[in-house]
Design an enzyme around this catalytic site. Structure first.
Site, short mmCIF file in Angstrom:
data_model
loop_
_atom_site.label_atom_id
_atom_site.label_comp_id
_atom_site.label_asym_id
_atom_site.label_seq_id
_atom_site.Cartn_x
_atom_site.Cartn_y
_atom_site.Cartn_z
N GLY A 183 0.83 -1.19 0.00
CA GLY A 183 0.00 0.00 0.00
C GLY A 183 0.87 1.24 0.00
N GLN A 194 3.21 9.95 1.54
CA GLN A 194 4.49 9.28 1.28
C GLN A 194 5.12 9.72 -0.04
OE1 GLN A 194 2.77 5.18 2.19
NE2 GLN A 194 4.87 4.97 2.92
N CYS A 209 6.99 -0.55 6.34
CA CYS A 209 6.49 0.63 5.62
C CYS A 209 7.56 1.09 4.64
CB CYS A 209 6.20 1.73 6.64
SG CYS A 209 5.62 3.27 5.90
N LEU A 210 7.13 1.48 3.44
CA LEU A 210 8.11 1.94 2.44
C LEU A 210 8.85 3.19 2.92
CD1 LEU A 210 6.12 1.38 -0.89
CD2 LEU A 210 7.98 -0.02 0.03
N HIS A 246 -3.10 0.72 8.39
CA HIS A 246 -1.77 1.31 8.21
C HIS A 246 -1.84 2.53 7.29
CE1 HIS A 246 2.75 0.73 7.46
NE2 HIS A 246 2.40 1.63 6.58
N GLU A 247 -2.52 2.38 6.16
CA GLU A 247 -2.56 3.47 5.18
C GLU A 247 -3.44 4.63 5.66
OE1 GLU A 247 -0.28 3.31 3.10
OE2 GLU A 247 0.09 1.16 3.15
N HIS A 261 -1.54 6.79 7.97
CA HIS A 261 -0.64 7.74 7.29
C HIS A 261 -1.34 9.08 7.04
CE1 HIS A 261 3.17 5.86 6.24
NE2 HIS A 261 2.58 4.78 5.78
NI NI Z 1 3.45 2.93 5.38
#
Ligand code: NI
Length: 157
Positions: A46, A51, A90-91, A132-133, A136
């Site tokens: 995701g 991000q 997480c990226l 999670h998303e 963000h």
């Molecule tokens: Ni993330």
């Protein structure tokens, strides 16, 4: 489509609250397309707009290569139950993983890129991805949801 740079932990953008999308225009479509490409090239499950430096309530999720890509505009959790403790990363925090506590089932309300209301239900990994998303979008990283972070030796295994 274009691959965008992923903003890493430490950048204040990642702790800001995003704004709701009000215009469902070509610019939004372009952002979504770029986010999908950026998620795929980085093998992410995701990606949230902050991000890539855009403070808007936009999320893309693909938990499995065979499954549809979900495009979530202005997503909100409307129901959750159960509990799961699983490994999450997480990226924006490359190489770091932790065990988070998340609900097992999550129902969300969102809009598609045209502004139509839609509802999704997720269990397990998809429920985690929703949480999670959506976190963000409120400036929250998974590291503040962890029961504990993994040690390097556990990650390499
Ligand atoms: Ni993330």
């Amino acid at each position: 489509m274009a691959i965008r740079n992923i903003i890493l932990e430490g950048d204040p953008i990642l702790s800001k609250k995003c704004r709701k999308v009000e215009k469902f225009d070509d610019r939004l479509a372009q952002l979504i397309e770029d986010m999908i490409e950026t998620m795929n090239v980085n093998n992410g499950v995701g990606l949230a707009a902050p991000q890539v430096g855009v403070l808007k309530d936009v999320v893309v999720i693909q938990v499995d290569k065979d499954k549809n890509i979900l495009e979530l505009i202005n997503p909100e959790i409307i129901k959750s139950d159960g509990v799961q403790e699983e490994v999450e990363g997480c990226l924006s925090c490359p190489g770091e993983y932790g065990i988070t506590k998340r609900p097992m089932h999550v129902k969300i309300k969102a809009m598609d890129r045209l502004g139509n209301e839609c509802f999704y239900e997720g269990e397990g990994l998809l429920a985690r991805a929703f949480c999670h998303e959506i976190d963000h979008l409120s400036g929250i990283l998974f590291k503040s949801r962890t029961v504990r972070m993994l040690e390097r030796a556990e990650i390499d295994r």
